[in-house]
Scaffold this motif. Structure first.
Motif, PDB file in Angstrom:
ATOM      1  N   ARG A  16       0.831  -1.205   0.000  1.00 49.01           N
ATOM      2  CA  ARG A  16       0.000   0.000   0.000  1.00 49.01           C
ATOM      3  C   ARG A  16       0.868   1.258   0.000  1.00 49.01           C
ATOM      4  O   ARG A  16       0.597   2.212  -0.736  1.00 49.01           O
ATOM      5  N   GLN A  17       1.929   1.266   0.834  1.00 51.36           N
ATOM      6  CA  GLN A  17       2.828   2.425   0.883  1.00 51.36           C
ATOM      7  C   GLN A  17       3.564   2.607  -0.441  1.00 51.36           C
ATOM      8  O   GLN A  17       3.757   3.737  -0.902  1.00 51.36           O
ATOM      9  N   PHE A  18       3.984   1.502  -1.036  1.00 47.21           N
ATOM     10  CA  PHE A  18       4.651   1.554  -2.341  1.00 47.21           C
ATOM     11  C   PHE A  18       3.728   2.171  -3.388  1.00 47.21           C
ATOM     12  O   PHE A  18       4.110   3.043  -4.164  1.00 47.21           O
ATOM     13  N   HIS A  19       2.464   1.751  -3.391  1.00 47.51           N
ATOM     14  CA  HIS A  19       1.508   2.262  -4.366  1.00 47.51           C
ATOM     15  C   HIS A  19       1.212   3.741  -4.124  1.00 47.51           C
ATOM     16  O   HIS A  19       1.123   4.523  -5.071  1.00 47.51           O
ATOM     17  N   ASP A  20       1.083   4.145  -2.843  1.00 48.41           N
ATOM     18  CA  ASP A  20       0.841   5.560  -2.534  1.00 48.41           C
ATOM     19  C   ASP A  20       1.986   6.434  -3.027  1.00 48.41           C
ATOM     20  O   ASP A  20       1.769   7.509  -3.595  1.00 48.41           O
ATOM     21  N   ALA A  21       3.226   5.967  -2.802  1.00 47.34           N
ATOM     22  CA  ALA A  21       4.385   6.735  -3.262  1.00 47.34           C
ATOM     23  C   ALA A  21       4.431   6.796  -4.790  1.00 47.34           C
ATOM     24  O   ALA A  21       4.778   7.829  -5.378  1.00 47.34           O
ATOM     25  N   LEU A  22       4.046   5.702  -5.421  1.00 44.88           N
ATOM     26  CA  LEU A  22       4.081   5.666  -6.886  1.00 44.88           C
ATOM     27  C   LEU A  22       3.011   6.568  -7.485  1.00 44.88           C
ATOM     28  O   LEU A  22       3.203   7.140  -8.572  1.00 44.88           O
ATOM     29  N   GLN A  23       1.867   6.718  -6.801  1.00 44.99           N
ATOM     30  CA  GLN A  23       0.830   7.618  -7.300  1.00 44.99           C
ATOM     31  C   GLN A  23       1.332   9.057  -7.381  1.00 44.99           C
ATOM     32  O   GLN A  23       0.966   9.793  -8.299  1.00 44.99           O
TER      33      GLN A  23
ATOM     34  N   ARG B  68      -0.996   0.462 -13.190  1.00 45.37           N
ATOM     35  CA  ARG B  68      -0.616  -0.849 -13.740  1.00 45.37           C
ATOM     36  C   ARG B  68      -0.318  -1.864 -12.639  1.00 45.37           C
ATOM     37  O   ARG B  68       0.376  -2.840 -12.856  1.00 45.37           O
ATOM     38  N   PHE B  69      -0.870  -1.619 -11.461  1.00 45.36           N
ATOM     39  CA  PHE B  69      -0.636  -2.478 -10.296  1.00 45.36           C
ATOM     40  C   PHE B  69      -1.541  -3.697 -10.314  1.00 45.36           C
ATOM     41  O   PHE B  69      -2.726  -3.616 -10.660  1.00 45.36           O
ATOM     42  N   ILE B  70      -0.990  -4.824  -9.907  1.00 41.41           N
ATOM     43  CA  ILE B  70      -1.767  -6.003  -9.512  1.00 41.41           C
ATOM     44  C   ILE B  70      -1.250  -6.393  -8.128  1.00 41.41           C
ATOM     45  O   ILE B  70      -0.080  -6.759  -7.971  1.00 41.41           O
ATOM     46  N   PHE B  71      -2.087  -6.248  -7.111  1.00 47.10           N
ATOM     47  CA  PHE B  71      -1.683  -6.615  -5.758  1.00 47.10           C
ATOM     48  C   PHE B  71      -1.764  -8.127  -5.580  1.00 47.10           C
ATOM     49  O   PHE B  71      -2.674  -8.788  -6.122  1.00 47.10           O
ATOM     50  N   MET B  72      -0.833  -8.680  -4.823  1.00 46.19           N
ATOM     51  CA  MET B  72      -0.840 -10.097  -4.460  1.00 46.19           C
ATOM     52  C   MET B  72      -0.910 -10.199  -2.935  1.00 46.19           C
ATOM     53  O   MET B  72      -0.322  -9.378  -2.233  1.00 46.19           O
ATOM     54  N   THR B  73      -1.634 -11.168  -2.431  1.00 47.62           N
ATOM     55  CA  THR B  73      -1.739 -11.330  -0.980  1.00 47.62           C
ATOM     56  C   THR B  73      -1.919 -12.793  -0.608  1.00 47.62           C
ATOM     57  O   THR B  73      -2.580 -13.558  -1.312  1.00 47.62           O
ATOM     58  N   GLY B  74      -1.272 -13.137   0.492  1.00 43.98           N
ATOM     59  CA  GLY B  74      -1.517 -14.439   1.098  1.00 43.98           C
ATOM     60  C   GLY B  74      -2.508 -14.333   2.237  1.00 43.98           C
ATOM     61  O   GLY B  74      -2.784 -15.294   2.926  1.00 43.98           O
TER      62      GLY B  74
END
Length: 561
Positions: free
Chosen positions: A500-507, A516-522
C-alpha cells in the motif's frame, strides 16, 4: 377572626349571664373547627414540602440516570429528554427539544425506528436495536419504549429509554472471534491430518519428478539411445508426477481457504444465502471431529435461500456439528450417525442437526445456551459456542431450539427467515469464453518473499521480460530513473515498505505506473490492510494462484502497453 380574638370573645360570652347558651355553644364549635383547620393546614404544608422534595429527587434521578430518556411524539420529535440523553446526542437539551429524532438515526435504520415508534404510539411496550450516527460516530443502542399516559393532553406520546450497547456489541464480536478461534483450535489436529495427506503425496510426486529427470544411466546401454529414451520416459513420468503434485497443492489451498473463512472476523453482511452450500462447508470443517465418531446422513429437501450472514451462519453450523460429534464416543462410527435435515415452510427454513449421542439431562438442558456454561473438562471449551450461536441466529431474525433426553441423543433446530422470492429471469446462453491473447510485456515483481518472487519470475519469463526485486524502495528508484513497466505485481504485506505504501508513493511519483498495479496477498492480516482490500479498485490476486488466473489479469494491462 384570629384565634386570640376568638378565645377572648368566647370568654366574654361565657362570663356574661345575658349571652344565650346557644351562642356560646356555637363559638365553642367554631373554636374547635379552627383548631382542626390549623392542624390540617400544617399537614398540607408538610405534605407539599415532602412532595416538592420528592419531585426534586425524581428530577435528579431522571436527569442523571445512567440511561438516556426521551419523550417522543407521534412524528418522532423530541418533546423532552434528560441530561444523559442530551449528552448522548451531543447537544444542549434546550436546543434538542422540538427537533426530530431521525437525523441521529443511521439512514439504513430509519424505517425500523418509525416501525418501533408506531407500535409504541398504538399502545404497545416495545424494544428494538438501532444504529445511531452522532458526530460522525456510530453508536449501537437498544430502544425500550412505553406509551406515555398523560390524561391532561390528547396528544399521544411515548417515553423511550436509550441504552448504549456499543461496548456490549464489541465484546460480543471479540467473544465470537474467541469462540471461533477456539473451534478452529479444536480442529487443529484434524486439520493437520487433512493437510499432511495431500502434502505427503505432493512431496512424493515432486521427488518422483526429480528422480525421473535425474535417473543415472545403466553402463551397458548405448548412450545415444538411452538419451532419447530417458528424454521421452523421464519427461512423461515427470509430467505425471507434477500433475499429482499440483492436485495435492490445490487440496491444501482449499483447506486453508476454508480455515480462513471461519477464523476471519467480519462485519455482519446479511444477504441471500444458500443454506446447503454453507452447511457443506461446515461439514468439511467438522469432518475431522466427526469421522471417528459417526457417519453423516444428509436428508436435504429443496429449500429457498435465507437472509443471513454466510460466515456467521457457517460458525453456527460448525459449533453445532462439533458439539454433536463430541457427544458421541470415539471408535463406534458405524453405530452412530449425525443426521442433517433441511426443511422449509412458507416463511422459514429449518435446519435440524440430530445426533445419536448420550443426550442431555433435563437439569442441564435449560442452561445449554447460557454463556460460559459447559460440561466439558477444563481446557476443552469456553462454554460460549451455543450462547454465541444463539446470539448470532437471533441477530439474523431467526431462532434456535434443542430437544434432548438422556439415552436418545439431541436435535438442535435452527430457524432462519426465507429470502423473498425473486422473479425468475430469462437465462441467457452462456457466452463462449474468449481465448486469452497475451502479448509480451515488461513485468516488475516486488515481493520480500524471495523464494516466491524468484519462482514467479521463472514462471513468467518464458513469454515476458521480467524483473524481480524484494525491495519496494529499489523498485521506486528504478521507476524514478525512468524505467517503465507494463504491469507491476506487488505483495500487499511486506516488512519494510508495504504494498500500500509503495503504491501511494508511486501515485505521487508516476500516476500512470500506479494504474498498472496487480496486488498479491496471502491474507490481509492487519485491520488497516483488510480495510484497504475491502475498498480496493485495482486487481487483487490471492496466493497461491494459477498461471491462467494471473494471465487473465495481465491481458488488459498488456493490451494498453
Amino acid at each position: 377572626m384570629k384565634r386570640a380574638e376568638l378565645t377572648q370573645a368566647l370568654n366574654a360570652l361565657e362570663s356574661s349571664p345575658s349571652a344565650p347558651e346557644e351562642l356560646r355553644g356555637l363559638l365553642r364549635e367554631l373554636q374547635r373547627h379552627q383548631l382542626e383547620l390549623e392542624v390540617q393546614n400544617r399537614e398540607l404544608q408538610e405534605a407539599q414540602q415532602a412532595l416538592e422534595e420528592s419531585r426534586n429527587r425524581y428530577m435528579e434521578l431522571y436527569d442523571f440516570a445512567p440511561m438516556a430518556c426521551v419523550s417522543l411524539d407521534a412524528n418522532g420529535c423530541i418533546r423532552d429528554l434528560n441530561l444523559t440523553g442530551a449528552n448522548l446526542l451531543g447537544q444542549n437539551r434546550s436546543y434538542l427539544q422540538g427537533l426530530p429524532f431521525t437525523p441521529f438515526v443511521d439512514p439504513t435504520h430509519v424505517g425500523r425506528f418509525f416501525g418501533h415508534l408506531r407500535q409504541c404510539i398504538d399502545g404497545e411496550t416495545v424494544s428494538t436495536e438501532l444504529r445511531l450516527r452522532i458526530a460522525r460516530k456510530q453508536v449501537e443502542v437498544r430502544l425500550v419504549s412505553a406509551p406515555l399516559d398523560d390524561s391532561g393532553s390528547q396528544e399521544r406520546m411515548c417515553r423511550t429509554a436509550i441504552l448504549d450497547i456499543t461496548e456490549l456489541r464489541q465484546m460480543q464480536v471479540r467473544l465470537s472471534l474467541a469462540e471461533r478461534l477456539a473451534a478452529v483450535g479444536t480442529l487443529a489436529a484434524g486439520i493437520a491430518h487433512e493437510v499432511n495427506n495431500p502434502l505427503a503425496f505432493l512431496m512424493g510426486s515432486l521427488g518422483l519428478a526429480t528422480h525421473a529427470l535425474r535417473a543415472p544411466a545403466p553402463p551397458s546401454v548405448d548412450p545415444e539411445l538411452l538419451a532419447v529414451a530417458r528424454h521421452h520416459t523421464g519427461v512423461a513420468q515427470a509430467l505425471e508426477a507434477l500433475t499429482h503434485a499440483r492436485e495435492g497443492a490445490e487440496r491444501i489451498q482449499d483447506i486453508v481457504k476454508d480455515l480462513g473463512t471461519f477464523a476471519r472476523p467480519s462485519a455482519s453482511q446479511e444477504r441471500s444465502v444458500d443454506v446447503e452450500q454453507v452447511m457443506e462447508l461446515a461439514l468439511k470443517m467438522a469432518m475431522v471431529e466427526i469421522r471417528h465418531r459417526a457417519h453423516v446422513v444428509r436428508d436435504y429437501t429443496p429449500v429457498p435461500q435465507v437472509v443471513a450472514d454466510s460466515v456467521r451462519l457457517g460458525q453456527v453450523f460448525l459449533n453445532l456439528l462439533v458439539n454433536a460429534a463430541q457427544a458421541i464416543p470415539e471408535g463406534m462410527a458405524s453405530r452412530h450417525e449425525i443426521r442433517v435435515r433441511l426443511r422449509a415452510s412458507n416463511e422459514n427454513v429449518f435446519v435440524h442437526i440430530q445426533d445419536t449421542g448420550a443426550g442431555i439431562a433435563p437439569d442441564i438442558l435449560e442452561h445449554v445456551f447460557d454463556p460460559f456454561f459447559t460440561t466439558k473438562q477444563l481446557g476443552q471449551g469456553l462454554g460460549l459456542g451455543l450462547a454465541i450461536s444463539h446470539s448470532l441466529v437471533s441477530q439474523m431474525n431467526g431462532g434456535i431450539t434443542v430437544d434432548s433426553a438422556p439415552g436418545r441423543g439431541s436435535t438442535f433446530t435452527v430457524r432462519l427467515p426465507a429470502a423473498p422470492a425473486a422473479r425468475p429471469l430469462p437465462v441467457p446462453s452462456p457466452p463462449t469464453p474468449p481465448s486469452l491473447s497475451l502479448q509480451r510485456g515488461r513485468i516488475l515483481i516486488v515481493d520480500d518473499e524471495r523464494s516466491f518472487g524468484r519462482t514467479l519470475r521463472l514462471m513468467l519469463m518464458d513469454l515476458h521480460e521480467v524483473t524481480y526485486t524484494p525491495s519496494a524502495k529499489e523498485a521506486l528508484g528504478w521507476i524514478r530513473e525512468g524505467q517503465r513497466y507494463d504491469a507491476i505485481l506487488c505483495d500487499l504485506m511486506m516488512a519494510e515498505v508495504t504494498g500500500r505504501q509503495f503504491h501511494d508513493a508511486l501515485q505521487e511519483q508516476s500516476p500512470e505506473q500506479a494504474l498498472r498495479f496487480i496486488f498479491m496477498t496471502g491474507g490481509a492480516y492487519t485491520p488497516s490492510s483488510r480495510e484497504f482490500v475491502e475498498r480496493l479498485t485495482l486487481p487483487l490476486i490471492h496466493k497461491p494462484f494459477r498461471r491462467e488466473t494471473l494471465d487473465a489479469l495481465l491481458v488488459p494491462l498488456l493490451a494498453r502497453a
